[in-house]
Design a protein around this motif. Structure first.
Motif: not given
Length: 465
Positions: A308, A248, A386, A358, A255, A365-366, A312, A252, A362, A382
């Motif tokens: 995924r 995560l 971020n 990406p 990013v 995927l989570p 990625m 992700c 991103s 996350s």
């Protein structure tokens, strides 16, 4: 849209701050104070996003995904009104508050929107539907770039309305969301409302045969029986989700460190070196935004086919390679007159690869990595990483550029290569799998040296705040 239009209303806001300061104190604001206020206006957006991400772990759990989104749209409308009336009230403080609320709206909206989609979509379309967030972010960038040009709304009279445009999508979502049901998995697993969940699935999927999905949700609900509640802190310290948290955070949530902001920053300098007139810069930037939007749209068509992991992993790898070439080309740009045009092509290539891999994955995927009750806490982590990453890039990137010049890209190359290796070597593919199957795959990493299965792993599947 508010994130990308900073460039277009920068000088309008700085002029407004100066006029407001002059009216209050009868002296013009000095340049350092003006730049400090502008820096706060820019950075407070990230701060609001962080606060919104934190609340995305509690509000959707307590009130449901739908009600959290409805509340979030009201926040955006309040922010839009503050922007509109800031000029009339002669208050740049209203802009500061409006930017904070816009950031809060985006920080919460991204997380809860992905929760809702991940808990409402069939597994064969889960990647495509969760990717719509990236598509609309790309669309917002392009629309912000288009309406921000001086021929449309980039004028002294229209800039408050330009900043208020973020309220328009909020109105549309608020009205349409009233007709949508609550997320089926939230109803079934969190609330125990089997009939309500089935009706929601029938409304959303327009299908009557829902046995496989209902069985999948039942497996999740059964696995929760008798388990003690966990907090976000427990999630960070629990071995049973260690590799999910790493997946995560590293490829992700981080990013922001792939260099895409550096690409946007350097693009205008490279355009100038190629002889592009200053008045035409905005149109090339629209081309950059359109490239990202098109590539993300292509990613939405590929993600449930290619997977995924491949998109990625190889996306980060290609970005690292292209940026390495860009560093070399920027270092020898004066050797030939046509080298700046090669650099323009490399910039568009990086953005294209970023959108295909990406950027889109991103977001998607989570939603695959965690079972129902872990998910809100996962999005808090996350979102926090971020938004704090965005804040750090905004604060320190100018200093990195001053110190390293074009070699600043090497920092991002290192991150891209590391994330690519991590993704390709360690993270299992999630496409086409139900949540329990994905957890079983990760169990092989979390308990690598133990004989264990999903039931033996001390899954704690209920989050409290």
């Amino acid at each position: 849209m508010n994130y990308i239009t900073n460039y277009y209303y920068c000088h309008h806001i700085q002029s407004f701050v100066n006029q407001t300061w002059l009216g209050r104190y009868e002296v013009p604001v000095d340049d350092s104070t003006n730049m400090l206020i502008w820096s706060f206006i820019v950075s407070v957006f990230s701060l609001g996003g962080w606060v919104g991400a934190i609340h995305s772990g509690s509000l959707p759990v307590t009130y449901g995904r739908k009600k959290a989104l409805l509340f979030n749209n009201i926040v955006a409308l309040v922010a839009a009104l503050l922007m509109v009336f800031s000029l009339m009230a002669k208050s740049f403080e209203m802009i500061l508050l409006g930017r904070f609320l816009y950031g809060y709206n985006v920080g919460m909206g991204l997380s809860v929107h992905l929760m809702y989609l991940g808990e409402s979509s069939p597994k064969k379309l889960r990647g495509f539907l969760t990717l719509t967030s990236s598509i609309f972010i790309g669309l917002g960038k392009v629309m912000g770039q288009i309406v921000g040009i001086k021929e449309v709304m980039g004028t002294d009279d229209m800039w408050p309305w330009l900043m208020a445009l973020g309220g328009l999508p909020a109105i549309i979502q608020f009205v349409t969301l009233l007709f949508f049901p609550e997320a089926p998995r939230y109803l079934y697993i969190d609330k125990g409302d089997t009939e309500g969940s089935k009706k929601a699935l029938q409304w959303l999927w327009q299908e009557d045969d829902l046995k496989m999905e209902m069985d999948d949700m039942e497996k999740e609900r059964e696995s929760m029986q008798g388990q003690k509640s966990k907090t976000v802190w427990d999630m960070l310290t629990s071995r049973c989700v260690r590799w999910q948290v790493l997946a995560l955070v590293i490829p992700c949530a981080c990013v922001q460190f792939c260099g895409i902001n550096a690409i946007y920053f350097y693009a205008f300098d490279i355009f100038r070196e190629s002889g592009v007139a200053e008045d035409n810069m905005h149109y090339l930037s629209i081309g950059i935004g359109a490239t990202e939007l098109i590539s993300i749209s292509l990613c939405s068509l590929l993600i449930d086919r290619a997977g995924r992991k491949m998109l990625m992993g190889y996306g980060y790898l290609l970005m690292g390679v292209i940026m390495s070439i860009l560093v070399v080309m920027l270092s020898i740009k004066d050797l030939f007159s046509w080298f700046p045009y090669v650099n323009i092509a490399l910039i568009f290539s990086v953005i294209c690869v970023y959108g295909l891999g990406p950027s889109g994955v991103s977001m998607a995927l989570p939603a695959d990595l965690f079972l129902q009750a872990w998910r809100p806490s996962a999005y808090v982590i996350s979102g926090s990483v971020n938004w704090l990453g965005l804040f750090l890039i905004g604060m320190f990137f100018p200093y990195i550029v001053d110190a390293l010049g074009q070699f600043c890209f090497l920092v991002f190359v290192a991150y891209c290569m590391f994330s690519s290796a991590f993704m390709l070597c360690f993270i299992p593919e999630t496409k086409g799998k139900c949540m329990v199957e994905i957890m079983e795959d990760f169990n092989k990493l979390n308990y690598k040296n133990r004989e264990t299965d999903t039931e033996k792993a001390d899954f704690v599947l209920e989050t409290t705040f």
